[in-house]
Design an enzyme around this catalytic site. Structure first.
Site, PDB file in Angstrom:
ATOM      1  N   ASN A 152       0.807  -1.226   0.000  1.00  0.00           N
ATOM      2  CA  ASN A 152       0.000   0.000   0.000  1.00  0.00           C
ATOM      3  C   ASN A 152       0.842   1.278   0.000  1.00  0.00           C
ATOM      4  OD1 ASN A 152       0.731  -0.778   2.679  1.00  0.00           O
ATOM      5  ND2 ASN A 152      -0.782   0.653   3.501  1.00  0.00           N
ATOM      6  N   GLY A 206       9.293 -11.732  -5.046  1.00  0.00           N
ATOM      7  CA  GLY A 206       8.551 -12.971  -5.187  1.00  0.00           C
ATOM      8  C   GLY A 206       7.402 -13.060  -4.206  1.00  0.00           C
ATOM      9  N   GLY A 208       5.001 -14.189  -1.067  1.00  0.00           N
ATOM     10  CA  GLY A 208       5.233 -14.324   0.359  1.00  0.00           C
ATOM     11  C   GLY A 208       5.417 -15.759   0.794  1.00  0.00           C
ATOM     12  N   GLY A 212       9.185 -14.955   0.833  1.00  0.00           N
ATOM     13  CA  GLY A 212       8.984 -14.448   2.191  1.00  0.00           C
ATOM     14  C   GLY A 212       9.152 -15.529   3.235  1.00  0.00           C
ATOM     15  N   GLU A 250       3.785  -5.039  12.414  1.00  0.00           N
ATOM     16  CA  GLU A 250       2.821  -3.932  12.318  1.00  0.00           C
ATOM     17  C   GLU A 250       1.723  -4.392  11.379  1.00  0.00           C
ATOM     18  OE1 GLU A 250       0.517  -1.312  11.149  1.00  0.00           O
ATOM     19  OE2 GLU A 250       2.169  -0.695   9.847  1.00  0.00           O
ATOM     20  N   CYS A 284      -3.308   1.318   6.626  1.00  0.00           N
ATOM     21  CA  CYS A 284      -3.701   0.601   7.845  1.00  0.00           C
ATOM     22  C   CYS A 284      -4.298   1.544   8.886  1.00  0.00           C
ATOM     23  CB  CYS A 284      -2.511  -0.141   8.428  1.00  0.00           C
ATOM     24  SG  CYS A 284      -1.101   0.917   8.840  1.00  0.00           S
ATOM     25  N   GLU A 465       7.650   0.957  16.477  1.00  0.00           N
ATOM     26  CA  GLU A 465       8.666   1.478  15.563  1.00  0.00           C
ATOM     27  C   GLU A 465       8.798   2.983  15.752  1.00  0.00           C
ATOM     28  OE1 GLU A 465       8.545  -0.966  11.528  1.00  0.00           O
ATOM     29  OE2 GLU A 465       6.525  -0.367  12.125  1.00  0.00           O
TER      30      GLU A 465
END
Length: 484
Positions: A152, A206, A208, A212, A250, A284, A465
């Site tokens: 996003n 690539g 997830g 990932g 997060e 978010c 964070e």
């Protein structure tokens, strides 16, 4: 069709081919516009090896030198702001104007902020001296940081991880979303131009569940910073629980706005339009539940719906566009599914999808667009009120008193942020501490200070964070005791 742009992995300071590539779509046209490396576990391991090799020298580099290099990176990005913004828009579907105003300036700011913050924090220590011993602490980089960022706010959020990781002396293997990988190549080229040592930052692309997952499960990656969906985070936790990694997660949100009768009405309406629909609602922190005190409910609804109807949805290249395209056909269909389900359940669609026609220019006819939609007359238990939609959809419902609205706002399983609109300072002090939210904005939204902790409660994540919080995550504090 013209030959497609090819996005290769960035490993050990060079762009590297791989065995397989996946298609990347332009959300505004629905057409494939690039081929992106579909990395295997072997590719991820190669990147980890490069990061491990670079770690001893990078971690031994002085904080001052690391800071100067991060500042150079920021300057190079800023000089190419328009180019970065156009690619980010093409990749993600957001308006170019929004990327120029928010995404790329924040990318620059992230590097500058952590470059200077590290000068004051990374070398700090605590000292305790008594008759028998001297104790002091040092902050040490952890090693290879595994960073997974969402689609996003691609560069905005990727840099919010890379910048503090590098400032603290770690090396990096990052995996952007497979849907928004193209713009990060520009960042890799800036790393090369700035003279970042080879292997300090490696970016693999690539899916997830392949690239990932390989990064999360890699035994020589001691920490994972992930921003994305709550369901994916659950898989990450389970996959790496036995490896005792450090996690920063997060995650999603179902963020309430609580609007009292004594609010600054015009400012509240204008800001809540932004907080509900900016970036097509794909943030978010966006507001998706609006609780309005009954005395101004009808007045607010009339003004809010009128402004929502006036928002321009269309070509991201058009300077007047407020809402661009959603990220994918699948995501668009998911968002529409929530709207249709609410309507079938008896809710009222005040404006938006299926209420007004969606008029698009010819080049965008096959793009993934949804008009900003306002829903009323639905219970707090409806899926549109409980689940993260992550699109330009918000629900407006009335409330009567403070205790009622606190309970209703806290009823969701998420706890990322909330907004509170009132001119009564005593009310702020009564309500804000009771809200299940990592951030409570009062009479504003998305006013951020990177010195402050950012993160969520409940299903909205683990850890914080920003400033010292990122520094704590990307370092290990060690006590050294010297007996006299």
């Amino acid at each position: 069709m013209a030959s497609l742009d090819t996005i290769d992995n960035f490993i050990d300071g060079e762009f590297c081919t791989t065995d397989d590539y996946l298609e990347s779509y332009d959300p505004s046209t629905g057409q494939v516009w690039a081929k992106v490396a579909n990395s295997s576990p072997k590719d991820v391991d190669k990147a980890v090896q490069a990061a491990e090799k670079a770690f001893p020298l990078w971690s031994a580099t002085s904080v001052d030198q690391r800071s100067k290099l991060l500042l150079k990176i920021a300057d190079l990005i800023e000089a190419r702001l328009d180019e970065f913004a156009e690619v980010e828009s093409h990749d993600q579907g957001k308006p170019v104007a929004l990327a120029k105003k928010i995404d790329i300036p924040r990318l620059v700011h992230n590097f500058r902020y952590f470059a200077t913050y590290a000068l004051h924090d990374v070398n700090s220590s605590s000292i305790q001296i008594d008759a028998s011993a001297t104790n002091y602490t040092v902050k040490c980089p952890v090693g290879v940081a595994g960073l997974i960022s969402p689609w996003n706010l691609p560069l905005y959020l990727l840099s919010f991880k890379i910048a503090p990781a590098l400032a603290c002396g770690n090396t990096v293997v990052a995996k952007p979303s497979e849907m928004t990988s193209v713009s990060s190549r520009l960042l890799c080229r800036v790393f090369q131009e700035a003279g970042l040592p080879k292997g300090v930052v490696n970016i693999v692309y690539g899916y997830g569940w392949t690239a990932g997952q390989a990064l999360v499960e890699h035994p020589r990656v001691p920490l994972i910073s992930f921003t994305g969906g709550t369901a994916t985070a659950e898989v990450i936790r389970k996959s790496a629980a036995h490896l005792n990694k450090k996690f920063s997660l997060e995650l999603g949100g179902k963020n309430p706005a609580i609007i009292f009768e004594d609010c600054n009405f015009e400012k509240c309406v204008e800001t809540t339009i932004r907080s509900s629909f900016i970036n097509q609602g794909e943030v978010c922190l966006c507001t998706s539940r609006i609780f309005v005190q009954r005395g101004i409910y009808e007045k607010f609804l009339e003004a809010f719906v009128a402004k929502t109807r006036s928002l321009i949805v269309g070509d991201p290249k058009d300077a007047n566009t407020f809402c661009g395209a959603l990220i994918s056909k699948q995501h668009r269909d998911k968002v529409i599914g929530f709207i249709d389900e609410a309507k079938k359940g008896g809710a009222t669609l005040r404006c938006g999808h299926s209420v007004e026609p969606l008029e698009l220019p010819d080049r965008c006819q096959n793009g993934y667009f949804v008009r900003p939609t306002v829903i009323t007359d639905l219970p707090d238990t409806a899926p549109a009120m409980t689940d993260e939609i992550f699109g330009p959809v918000t629900c407006v419902v009335p409330f009567d008193d403070e205790e009622e609205v606190i309970a209703r706002a806290n009823s969701a399983r998420y706890g990322l942020s909330a907004t509170l609109w009132t001119e009564n300072v005593s009310r702020v002090h009564r309500i804000a501490p009771k809200l299940d939210a990592g951030t409570v904005w009062v009479n504003c939204w998305l006013v951020r200070d990177l010195n402050m902790p950012f993160g969520g409660m409940k299903d909205s994540g683990t850890g914080r964070e920003g400033g010292k919080y990122s520094t704590e995550f990307f370092t290990e504090e060690k006590t050294i005791c010297i007996q006299h």
